[in-house]
Design an enzyme around this catalytic site. Structure first.
Site, short mmCIF file in Angstrom:
data_model
loop_
_atom_site.label_atom_id
_atom_site.label_comp_id
_atom_site.label_asym_id
_atom_site.label_seq_id
_atom_site.Cartn_x
_atom_site.Cartn_y
_atom_site.Cartn_z
N GLU A 1 1.10 -1.62 0.16
CA GLU A 1 0.46 -0.02 0.27
C GLU A 1 1.26 0.61 0.23
O GLU A 1 0.41 2.43 -0.43
CB GLU A 1 -0.66 -0.12 1.40
N LYS B 1 -1.61 -11.34 23.32
CA LYS B 1 -2.29 -11.13 24.83
C LYS B 1 -2.06 -12.07 25.48
O LYS B 1 -3.32 -13.00 25.90
CB LYS B 1 -3.80 -10.52 23.96
N TRP C 1 0.28 -7.25 26.13
CA TRP C 1 0.71 -7.31 25.01
C TRP C 1 1.82 -8.09 25.26
O TRP C 1 2.81 -7.63 25.74
CB TRP C 1 0.71 -6.55 24.40
P1 AMP Z 1 3.35 -5.93 2.31
O1 AMP Z 1 2.48 -5.92 2.02
O2 AMP Z 1 3.75 -7.80 1.87
O3 AMP Z 1 4.90 -5.66 1.68
O4 AMP Z 1 3.76 -6.35 3.70
C1 AMP Z 1 3.49 -5.31 4.48
C2 AMP Z 1 3.91 -5.68 5.89
O5 AMP Z 1 5.34 -6.07 5.44
C3 AMP Z 1 4.31 -4.53 6.54
O6 AMP Z 1 2.65 -4.27 7.03
C4 AMP Z 1 4.30 -5.47 7.74
O7 AMP Z 1 3.65 -6.38 8.92
C5 AMP Z 1 6.16 -5.99 7.17
N1 AMP Z 1 7.18 -5.48 7.29
C6 AMP Z 1 7.70 -4.59 6.02
N2 AMP Z 1 8.53 -4.58 6.81
C7 AMP Z 1 9.13 -4.58 7.51
C8 AMP Z 1 10.08 -4.02 8.84
N3 AMP Z 1 11.49 -3.60 8.31
N4 AMP Z 1 10.08 -4.83 9.69
C9 AMP Z 1 9.06 -5.61 9.93
N5 AMP Z 1 7.68 -5.82 9.07
C10 AMP Z 1 8.29 -5.19 7.99
#
Ligand code: AMP
Length: 538
Positions: free
Chosen positions: A325, A436, A441
């Site tokens: 997004e 939880k 948390w």
């Molecule tokens: P996507 O749309 O498949 O790229 O997934 C996005 C999600 O990946 C985000 O909302 C996060 O939950 C996770 N994400 C992306 N980059 C990171 C990061 N560097 N550290 C932790 N979570 C991440």
């Protein structure tokens, strides 16, 4: 008083023309199963213009969706530009999705054509009759011997290109759709994100900037992150914009093949999810290379993995955060000069954070369900929300009840984070992955980081298991490195000094592999299902 500057639309054509006019001699390499294929931006540009002619010949409507089902390759890069530069909308389909999801997505986006690599044709062809709007399937022969169906809908990419006339590109509406990508869909149906020309150009500028990936004319850029996952994190636009040479892994995604490609082609910048770099580490360690930056994200980058790269490959992982997004790159973990003198441990901690929003993106954390900002004290955690010209406002024709934006115009990320006084983000968890326990948390990400710092551990995923007294308790699912041994008690002893006592997992399950999602992230949903009936220990 009005500004007096030219109002030139920000369109993907401008990136294309820049590479065509100024970087024609720069090489592009694709690693196919049958061997490497070499080309240049000049040849790519000529073929991309002819591909525009192919879309006309196939009768793809003015803003028709052009599906791709393909690995990272120079041909995929042709599609990345031919579709939007002729006003069509590129729609990258993820080759690792389940059949039902692929059918849903192709129908929801109303794809008119799908360009498919021969190596993955057997995954797509059985579904083709369920994709009701697809009129053409264009096969890109990247090797292998998959049978090509004898069907009037099927065409050969090179044959179409040879017969086509090059076209002029001239899109003028910067707010028109350029491409779309569906998120992996954690709950409910997959959701379509529609990028505009304008958002693509602005995101590209952020990605090439030094605080982003810092891609320049002297780079050899290799996107390992697939072009079907969130625009290959912008690298497929940024490299042509910067005149950087490109190296594509094609279908050759095995760790050894990736490491060899990095070394042999003098790759200076690459990027992918942590699991990729986990696999590639033993094949890269100690070898001579030209890497100067490794972008890593998509899920939390374990500190231990980044440190292993620093020690064994000579540079740590540069952590970026973002989402489909958000195009996706929204923040990056550059260490500012004020940290340069800090000791290694402090620097490693800084690198384990998701970084500061790139210029153009603003971030805040709020109390769930409200628009009340929480303090940036690195303690308070709340939902991370972002806004900026490359953050999505809405999904494409979403299901009822799905809302991406808050009433005051921020994008809800579904991530739980803390921010320090400089707004440096620390992702604590996905909302749905938090545990939880007794009303409080527990961050699965923090526990995983602690467990993965044990020398025998290759991967760790922590999930909630139901508990009659505490509601939920953490269960650690651990994969050991080949040939290594560790007991449950050793793992727990190792993390005891690192986390609060009540965070200690109730049990450690040793498993062969952490199940992965279609984009290579830990699939905690699968683990939660697998261990839903886990016996209560205390
Ligand atoms: P996507 O749309 O498949 O790229 O997934 C996005 C999600 O990946 C985000 O909302 C996060 O939950 C996770 N994400 C992306 N980059 C990171 C990061 N560097 N550290 C932790 N979570 C991440």
């Amino acid at each position: 008083m009005r500004g007096l500057m030219q109002d030139v639309p920000l369109t993907v054509d401008s990136i294309f023309r820049h590479a065509e006019q100024h970087h024609g001699d720069v090489p592009i390499v694709t690693n196919n199963p049958g061997g490497k294929v070499r080309t240049t931006y000049a040849e790519w540009a000529m073929r991309t213009r002819r591909l525009g002619g192919v879309l006309d010949t196939l009768g793809i409507s003015a803003d028709g969706r052009v599906g791709t089902f393909a690995w990272n390759s120079a041909r995929h890069l042709e599609l990345y530009f031919a579709a939007p530069c002729t006003g069509r909308v590129l729609h990258t389909l993820n080759v690792r999705l389940f059949p039902e999801q692929l059918t849903y997505i192709a129908n929801h986006a109303e794809d008119e054509v799908v360009f498919v690599d021969r190596t993955v044709l057997p995954l797509l062809w059985p579904l083709i009759d369920t994709m009701t709007t697809v009129r053409h399937v264009v096969v890109m022969d990247d090797g292998g011997d998959a049978e090509i169906p004898d069907d009037p809908r099927v065409h050969d990419y090179e044959a179409l290109l040879a017969d086509a006339q090059p076209v002029d590109f001239g899109t003028t509406d910067e707010n028109a759709a350029a491409s779309m990508c569906y998120t992996s869909g954690t709950t409910g149906n997959p959701k379509g994100v529609v990028y505009s020309h304008r958002s693509t150009v602005l995101h590209t500028m952020a990605v090439v900037s030094p605080n982003g990936f810092g891609i320049g004319v002297e780079d050899v850029a290799m996107p390992i992150v697939p072009m079907f996952h969130a625009n290959a994190w912008g690298i497929a636009h940024a490299a042509p914009a910067a005149g950087a040479a490109m190296v594509f892994p094609g279908a050759m995604m095995q760790p050894q093949a990736l490491a060899d490609l990095i070394v042999d082609e003098g790759v200076t910048f690459t990027a992918g999810v942590p699991t990729i770099f986990q696999g590639a580490l033993p094949h890269l360690a100690g070898r001579p290379h030209r890497l100067r930056k490794i972008g890593c994200g998509g899920s939390a980058v374990p500190k231990a993995l980044s440190e292993a790269y620093r020690e064994q490959v000579g540079l740590p992982l540069y952590q970026a955060w973002g989402m489909t997004e958000t195009h996706p790159v929204a923040s990056g973990g550059t260490l500012s000069a004020r940290w340069a003198d800090a000791d290694e441990a402090t620097q490693a901690d800084r690198r384990a954070r998701q970084g500061v929003p790139l210029f153009g993106v603003e971030a805040r954390i709020v109390e769930a369900g409200t628009t009340d900002p929480l303090p940036w004290d690195d303690t308070a955690t709340g939902e991370l929300q972002v806004r900026g010209p490359w953050c999505a406002r809405d999904y494409y024709s979403p299901d009822a009840g799905v809302e991406l934006s808050t009433e005051d115009g921020w994008m809800k990320t579904g991530d739980v984070a803390a921010m320090d006084e400089a707004g440096n983000i620390r992702i604590a968890d996905r909302t749905k992955d938090l545990i939880k326990s007794g009303g409080e948390w527990i961050s699965s990400v923090d526990l995983e980081n602690a467990i993965m710092s044990h020398p025998a551990v290759a991967e760790a995923a922590v999930v909630a298991i139901p508990h009659p007294k505490w509601d939920e308790r953490p269960l650690a699912c651990v994969v050991l490195k080949p040939g290594e041994q560790a007991t449950e008690q050793e793992i727990l002893d190792h993390i005891t000094p690192l986390v609060a006592k009540w965070w200690l997992p109730d049990a450690v399950e040793f498993i062969d592999e952490v199940p992965k999602t279609s984009v290579g992230k830990f699939s905690k949903k699968d683990l939660r299902t697998r261990f839903a009936e886990y016996p209560v220990r205390s």
